[in-house]
Design a protein around this motif. Structure first.
Motif, PDB file in Angstrom:
ATOM      1  N   LEU A  77       0.795  -1.141  -0.071  1.00  0.00           N
ATOM      2  CA  LEU A  77       0.042  -0.056  -0.036  1.00  0.00           C
ATOM      3  C   LEU A  77       0.762   1.388   0.128  1.00  0.00           C
ATOM      4  O   LEU A  77       1.942   1.170   0.454  1.00  0.00           O
ATOM      5  CB  LEU A  77      -0.948   0.088   1.113  1.00  0.00           C
ATOM      6  N   PRO A  78       0.254   2.305  -0.609  1.00  0.00           N
ATOM      7  CA  PRO A  78      -0.866   2.561  -1.462  1.00  0.00           C
ATOM      8  C   PRO A  78      -0.712   1.907  -2.705  1.00  0.00           C
ATOM      9  O   PRO A  78       0.258   1.414  -2.781  1.00  0.00           O
ATOM     10  CB  PRO A  78      -0.815   3.976  -1.497  1.00  0.00           C
ATOM     11  N   PRO A  79      -1.730   1.898  -3.609  1.00  0.00           N
ATOM     12  CA  PRO A  79      -1.627   1.385  -4.949  1.00  0.00           C
ATOM     13  C   PRO A  79      -0.374   2.142  -5.747  1.00  0.00           C
ATOM     14  O   PRO A  79      -0.121   3.214  -5.369  1.00  0.00           O
ATOM     15  CB  PRO A  79      -2.928   1.722  -5.776  1.00  0.00           C
ATOM     16  N   GLU A  80       0.250   1.413  -6.551  1.00  0.00           N
ATOM     17  CA  GLU A  80       1.436   1.754  -7.287  1.00  0.00           C
ATOM     18  C   GLU A  80       1.196   3.044  -7.590  1.00  0.00           C
ATOM     19  O   GLU A  80       2.278   3.919  -7.687  1.00  0.00           O
ATOM     20  CB  GLU A  80       1.867   0.793  -8.258  1.00  0.00           C
ATOM     21  N   ARG A  81       0.270   3.380  -8.431  1.00  0.00           N
ATOM     22  CA  ARG A  81      -0.094   4.859  -8.899  1.00  0.00           C
ATOM     23  C   ARG A  81       0.157   5.833  -7.902  1.00  0.00           C
ATOM     24  O   ARG A  81       0.196   7.238  -8.443  1.00  0.00           O
ATOM     25  CB  ARG A  81      -1.180   4.919  -9.931  1.00  0.00           C
ATOM     26  N   GLN A  82      -0.163   5.749  -6.798  1.00  0.00           N
ATOM     27  CA  GLN A  82      -0.217   6.469  -5.726  1.00  0.00           C
ATOM     28  C   GLN A  82       0.905   6.754  -4.854  1.00  0.00           C
ATOM     29  O   GLN A  82       1.061   7.576  -3.949  1.00  0.00           O
ATOM     30  CB  GLN A  82      -1.613   6.450  -4.937  1.00  0.00           C
ATOM     31  N   ILE A  83       2.021   6.001  -4.934  1.00  0.00           N
ATOM     32  CA  ILE A  83       3.133   5.998  -4.252  1.00  0.00           C
ATOM     33  C   ILE A  83       3.821   7.320  -4.110  1.00  0.00           C
ATOM     34  O   ILE A  83       4.204   7.592  -3.024  1.00  0.00           O
ATOM     35  CB  ILE A  83       4.229   4.727  -4.302  1.00  0.00           C
ATOM     36  N   PHE A  84       3.852   8.126  -5.195  1.00  0.00           N
ATOM     37  CA  PHE A  84       4.491   9.480  -5.158  1.00  0.00           C
ATOM     38  C   PHE A  84       3.398  10.471  -5.199  1.00  0.00           C
ATOM     39  O   PHE A  84       3.824  11.488  -5.602  1.00  0.00           O
ATOM     40  CB  PHE A  84       5.556   9.524  -6.407  1.00  0.00           C
ATOM     41  N   ALA A  85       2.354  10.089  -4.860  1.00  0.00           N
ATOM     42  CA  ALA A  85       1.426  11.237  -4.922  1.00  0.00           C
ATOM     43  C   ALA A  85       1.528  12.486  -4.169  1.00  0.00           C
ATOM     44  O   ALA A  85       1.243  13.796  -4.684  1.00  0.00           O
ATOM     45  CB  ALA A  85       0.058  10.581  -4.382  1.00  0.00           C
ATOM     46  N   ALA A  86       2.287  12.464  -2.951  1.00  0.00           N
ATOM     47  CA  ALA A  86       2.730  13.626  -2.417  1.00  0.00           C
ATOM     48  C   ALA A  86       3.425  14.609  -3.078  1.00  0.00           C
ATOM     49  O   ALA A  86       3.196  15.753  -3.378  1.00  0.00           O
ATOM     50  CB  ALA A  86       3.057  13.453  -1.102  1.00  0.00           C
ATOM     51  N   LEU A  87       4.359  13.858  -3.586  1.00  0.00           N
ATOM     52  CA  LEU A  87       5.332  14.707  -4.556  1.00  0.00           C
ATOM     53  C   LEU A  87       4.923  15.003  -6.039  1.00  0.00           C
ATOM     54  O   LEU A  87       5.256  16.255  -6.546  1.00  0.00           O
ATOM     55  CB  LEU A  87       6.732  13.854  -4.694  1.00  0.00           C
ATOM     56  N   ASP A  88       3.915  14.264  -6.324  1.00  0.00           N
ATOM     57  CA  ASP A  88       3.341  14.698  -7.631  1.00  0.00           C
ATOM     58  C   ASP A  88       2.469  16.013  -7.433  1.00  0.00           C
ATOM     59  O   ASP A  88       2.334  16.726  -8.347  1.00  0.00           O
ATOM     60  CB  ASP A  88       2.356  13.526  -8.266  1.00  0.00           C
ATOM     61  N   ALA A  89       2.010  15.891  -6.315  1.00  0.00           N
ATOM     62  CA  ALA A  89       0.953  17.170  -5.875  1.00  0.00           C
ATOM     63  C   ALA A  89       1.830  18.624  -5.745  1.00  0.00           C
ATOM     64  O   ALA A  89       1.082  19.554  -5.888  1.00  0.00           O
ATOM     65  CB  ALA A  89       0.061  16.937  -4.783  1.00  0.00           C
ATOM     66  N   CYS A  90       3.118  18.283  -5.308  1.00  0.00           N
ATOM     67  CA  CYS A  90       3.885  19.425  -4.712  1.00  0.00           C
ATOM     68  C   CYS A  90       5.191  19.608  -5.469  1.00  0.00           C
ATOM     69  O   CYS A  90       5.746  18.731  -5.169  1.00  0.00           O
ATOM     70  CB  CYS A  90       3.691  19.654  -3.288  1.00  0.00           C
ATOM     71  N   SER A  91       5.280  20.290  -6.166  1.00  0.00           N
ATOM     72  CA  SER A  91       6.684  20.652  -7.021  1.00  0.00           C
ATOM     73  C   SER A  91       7.595  21.302  -5.865  1.00  0.00           C
ATOM     74  O   SER A  91       7.151  22.100  -4.933  1.00  0.00           O
ATOM     75  CB  SER A  91       6.692  21.439  -8.448  1.00  0.00           C
TER      76      SER A  91
END
Length: 215
Positions: free
Chosen positions: A34-48
């Motif tokens: 967990l989380p699903p693979e597509r969401q592992i980097f979600a925090a960094l995807d959301a904030c540059s």
């Protein structure tokens, strides 16, 4: 399948030096990760690096399937509030007079609040099992990267505060208190008023305040 690094952070050495070994270890896991693979980097995807104004450090994702979605302390819409998040909202209600009703904190991320766990994966049902997988090197490098200009760093608990040596410079706002966990919240988290303090610092530095209550 290799993990796709977040576009704005690919220059960090971690993605070349450490991520391949982590990917290999994850590929060999027999447990649900967990989380699903597509969401592992979600925090960094959301904030540059350019859009990050506040950093809140967490430890690792929630180990219950369907809860974690890549942002520290945040849960998917419709999930009952975890105990730490309940305490965060209790403190927010005391601090700001109100708190969100949902545990989905993506609205914070959209305003430049980086909700980063120091471990980005966890096996289902086994909290903290990936703490030594190598993810902490990414946390260290992110904090160093974000030290290039004044930012607010919210460090709840000893684990988060252990990363202070990777925050460089003298003009940041670094807030250190007890963790909001039920085990420690009454030892310095409650009454710390982190949300109004961060907003006061942002305002004093000519920046827009965070709308914490709109989650």
């Amino acid at each position: 399948m290799p993990l796709t690094p977040p576009a704005a952070w690919t220059h960090l050495p971690f993605f070349k030096d450490t991520l391949p070994a982590i990917t290999t270890k994850l590929a060999g896991e027999q447990r649900l990760i967990l989380p699903p693979e597509r969401q592992i980097f979600a925090a960094l995807d959301a904030c540059s690096p350019d859009t990050t104004r506040v950093v809140i450090l967490g430890q690792d994702p929630y180990p219950t399937p369907g809860h974690a979605h890549g942002l520290a302390f945040s849960v998917e819409p419709g999930v009952a509030l975890p105990r730490s998040l309940k305490n965060i909202y209790q403190e927010m209600a005391e601090d700001l007079g109100t708190a969100p009703t949902t545990g989905d904190l993506r609205s914070w991320a959209a305003q430049g609040v980086l909700l980063l766990n120091s471990a980005l994966t966890v096996p289902a049902g086994e909290a903290n099992a990936h703490k030594n997988l190598g993810w902490s090197k990414l946390t260290e490098q992110v904090l160093t990267e974000l030290s290039t200009k004044p930012r607010a760093f919210v460090l709840w608990g000893n684990h988060a505060q252990g990363f202070v040596p990777h925050i460089h410079g003298k003009h940041h706002f670094i807030l250190k208190t007890a963790h909001p966990s039920p085990l420690s919240a009454r030892r310095g988290f409650f009454g710390s008023r982190p949300f109004s303090k961060v907003n006061a610092w942002l305002k004093a530095n000519g920046d827009t305040e965070i709308n914490w209550t709109d989650a």
